[in-house]
Design a protein around this motif. Sequence first.
Motif, PDB file in Angstrom:
ATOM      1  N   GLU A 149     -24.784   9.834 -17.611  1.00 32.25           N
ATOM      2  CA  GLU A 149     -24.326  10.563 -18.802  1.00 32.25           C
ATOM      3  C   GLU A 149     -22.916  10.176 -19.218  1.00 32.25           C
ATOM      4  OE1 GLU A 149     -23.829  15.107 -20.499  1.00 32.25           O
ATOM      5  OE2 GLU A 149     -24.933  14.750 -18.663  1.00 32.25           O
ATOM      6  N   TYR A 150     -22.009  10.109 -18.267  1.00 33.20           N
ATOM      7  CA  TYR A 150     -20.604   9.943 -18.635  1.00 33.20           C
ATOM      8  C   TYR A 150     -20.109   8.498 -18.609  1.00 33.20           C
ATOM      9  CZ  TYR A 150     -20.494  14.974 -18.363  1.00 33.20           C
ATOM     10  OH  TYR A 150     -20.754  16.294 -18.567  1.00 33.20           O
ATOM     11  N   VAL A 151     -20.844   7.609 -17.984  1.00 34.07           N
ATOM     12  CA  VAL A 151     -20.404   6.218 -17.942  1.00 34.07           C
ATOM     13  C   VAL A 151     -21.312   5.346 -18.801  1.00 34.07           C
ATOM     14  CG1 VAL A 151     -19.997   4.218 -16.469  1.00 34.07           C
ATOM     15  CG2 VAL A 151     -19.359   6.503 -15.665  1.00 34.07           C
ATOM     16  N   PHE A 152     -22.586   5.301 -18.457  1.00 32.00           N
ATOM     17  CA  PHE A 152     -23.483   4.374 -19.139  1.00 32.00           C
ATOM     18  C   PHE A 152     -23.815   4.797 -20.569  1.00 32.00           C
ATOM     19  CE2 PHE A 152     -24.554   3.534 -14.600  1.00 32.00           C
ATOM     20  CZ  PHE A 152     -23.992   2.272 -14.556  1.00 32.00           C
ATOM     21  N   GLU A 153     -24.039   6.104 -20.794  1.00 38.42           N
ATOM     22  CA  GLU A 153     -24.279   6.567 -22.167  1.00 38.42           C
ATOM     23  C   GLU A 153     -23.020   6.437 -23.010  1.00 38.42           C
ATOM     24  OE1 GLU A 153     -26.228  10.252 -23.311  1.00 38.42           O
ATOM     25  OE2 GLU A 153     -27.436  10.113 -21.486  1.00 38.42           O
ATOM     26  N   ALA A 154     -21.878   6.771 -22.434  1.00 39.73           N
ATOM     27  CA  ALA A 154     -20.619   6.694 -23.188  1.00 39.73           C
ATOM     28  C   ALA A 154     -20.294   5.253 -23.560  1.00 39.73           C
ATOM     29  CB  ALA A 154     -19.482   7.297 -22.374  1.00 39.73           C
ATOM     30  N   ALA A 155     -20.653   4.317 -22.699  1.00 42.50           N
ATOM     31  CA  ALA A 155     -20.411   2.904 -22.985  1.00 42.50           C
ATOM     32  C   ALA A 155     -21.551   2.291 -23.792  1.00 42.50           C
ATOM     33  CB  ALA A 155     -20.234   2.137 -21.686  1.00 42.50           C
ATOM     34  N   THR A 156     -22.499   3.113 -24.182  1.00 46.37           N
ATOM     35  CA  THR A 156     -23.701   2.713 -24.933  1.00 46.37           C
ATOM     36  C   THR A 156     -24.462   1.578 -24.252  1.00 46.37           C
ATOM     37  OG1 THR A 156     -22.503   1.201 -26.412  1.00 46.37           O
ATOM     38  CG2 THR A 156     -22.755   3.494 -27.141  1.00 46.37           C
ATOM     39  N   VAL A 157     -24.486   1.606 -22.934  1.00 47.35           N
ATOM     40  CA  VAL A 157     -25.293   0.653 -22.176  1.00 47.35           C
ATOM     41  C   VAL A 157     -26.753   1.077 -22.216  1.00 47.35           C
ATOM     42  CG1 VAL A 157     -25.685  -0.334 -19.880  1.00 47.35           C
ATOM     43  CG2 VAL A 157     -23.361   0.054 -20.706  1.00 47.35           C
ATOM     44  N   VAL A 158     -26.984   2.388 -22.183  1.00 44.08           N
ATOM     45  CA  VAL A 158     -28.336   2.930 -22.275  1.00 44.08           C
ATOM     46  C   VAL A 158     -28.373   3.971 -23.388  1.00 44.08           C
ATOM     47  CG1 VAL A 158     -28.903   2.559 -19.836  1.00 44.08           C
ATOM     48  CG2 VAL A 158     -27.886   4.710 -20.527  1.00 44.08           C
ATOM     49  N   THR A 159     -29.547   4.155 -23.943  1.00 48.91           N
ATOM     50  CA  THR A 159     -29.741   5.188 -24.957  1.00 48.91           C
ATOM     51  C   THR A 159     -29.941   6.528 -24.251  1.00 48.91           C
ATOM     52  OG1 THR A 159     -32.147   4.957 -25.006  1.00 48.91           O
ATOM     53  CG2 THR A 159     -30.864   3.499 -26.467  1.00 48.91           C
ATOM     54  N   PRO A 160     -29.818   7.632 -24.977  1.00 50.33           N
ATOM     55  CA  PRO A 160     -30.069   8.933 -24.342  1.00 50.33           C
ATOM     56  C   PRO A 160     -31.487   9.055 -23.764  1.00 50.33           C
ATOM     57  CG  PRO A 160     -28.845   9.251 -26.358  1.00 50.33           C
ATOM     58  CD  PRO A 160     -29.209   7.800 -26.301  1.00 50.33           C
ATOM     59  N   LEU A 161     -32.473   8.449 -24.432  1.00 50.98           N
ATOM     60  CA  LEU A 161     -33.840   8.501 -23.911  1.00 50.98           C
ATOM     61  C   LEU A 161     -33.953   7.707 -22.607  1.00 50.98           C
ATOM     62  CD1 LEU A 161     -36.793   9.301 -24.164  1.00 50.98           C
ATOM     63  CD2 LEU A 161     -37.155   7.258 -25.563  1.00 50.98           C
ATOM     64  N   GLN A 162     -33.383   6.521 -22.577  1.00 52.90           N
ATOM     65  CA  GLN A 162     -33.389   5.721 -21.346  1.00 52.90           C
ATOM     66  C   GLN A 162     -32.637   6.443 -20.234  1.00 52.90           C
ATOM     67  OE1 GLN A 162     -31.547   2.245 -22.966  1.00 52.90           O
ATOM     68  NE2 GLN A 162     -33.491   1.114 -23.138  1.00 52.90           N
ATOM     69  N   SER A 163     -31.550   7.072 -20.588  1.00 53.91           N
ATOM     70  CA  SER A 163     -30.768   7.822 -19.607  1.00 53.91           C
ATOM     71  C   SER A 163     -31.585   8.968 -19.020  1.00 53.91           C
ATOM     72  CB  SER A 163     -29.499   8.358 -20.252  1.00 53.91           C
ATOM     73  OG  SER A 163     -28.779   9.142 -19.348  1.00 53.91           O
ATOM     74  N   ALA A 164     -32.331   9.674 -19.864  1.00 54.60           N
ATOM     75  CA  ALA A 164     -33.151  10.786 -19.392  1.00 54.60           C
ATOM     76  C   ALA A 164     -34.246  10.296 -18.448  1.00 54.60           C
ATOM     77  CB  ALA A 164     -33.756  11.528 -20.572  1.00 54.60           C
ATOM     78  N   VAL A 165     -34.866   9.186 -18.788  1.00 50.19           N
ATOM     79  CA  VAL A 165     -35.923   8.631 -17.929  1.00 50.19           C
ATOM     80  C   VAL A 165     -35.335   8.166 -16.598  1.00 50.19           C
ATOM     81  CG1 VAL A 165     -37.584   6.740 -17.699  1.00 50.19           C
ATOM     82  CG2 VAL A 165     -37.431   8.000 -19.843  1.00 50.19           C
ATOM     83  N   LEU A 166     -34.214   7.473 -16.654  1.00 50.63           N
ATOM     84  CA  LEU A 166     -33.563   7.016 -15.427  1.00 50.63           C
ATOM     85  C   LEU A 166     -33.087   8.183 -14.573  1.00 50.63           C
ATOM     86  CD1 LEU A 166     -31.520   3.992 -16.800  1.00 50.63           C
ATOM     87  CD2 LEU A 166     -33.506   3.912 -15.278  1.00 50.63           C
TER      88      LEU A 166
END
Length: 94
Positions: A59-76
């Motif tokens: 949530e705070y690193v990869f989503e903030a850096a737009t490495v993953v989308t919120p949907l990908q983040s939720a699945v991961l």
Amino acid sequence: MSSLATVATWQVVLDAFLVCVGGLVSVHAYRGYRRNDSTAMLAVSVGTLVLVLAPFLLEYVFEAATVVTPLQSAVLRQAADSVAVLVILYALLR
């Protein structure tokens, strides 16, 4: 400060607190592993660390850096939680 900003601030603070407490639990479990040479304690340590650290990083690193989308983040996040709980279950059944 709006109430939405206040809630977001508290969420970050509480998430960081959860990571710290989970880290302490993980460190103590690792120390138990080293002291008793117990693979179950190592599994508890790793499972706890993944359970608290993966959502925070996503949530705070990869989503903030737009490495993953919120949907990908939720699945991961769900995948990481599932693996962590299975590792802890292994430790409890061992």
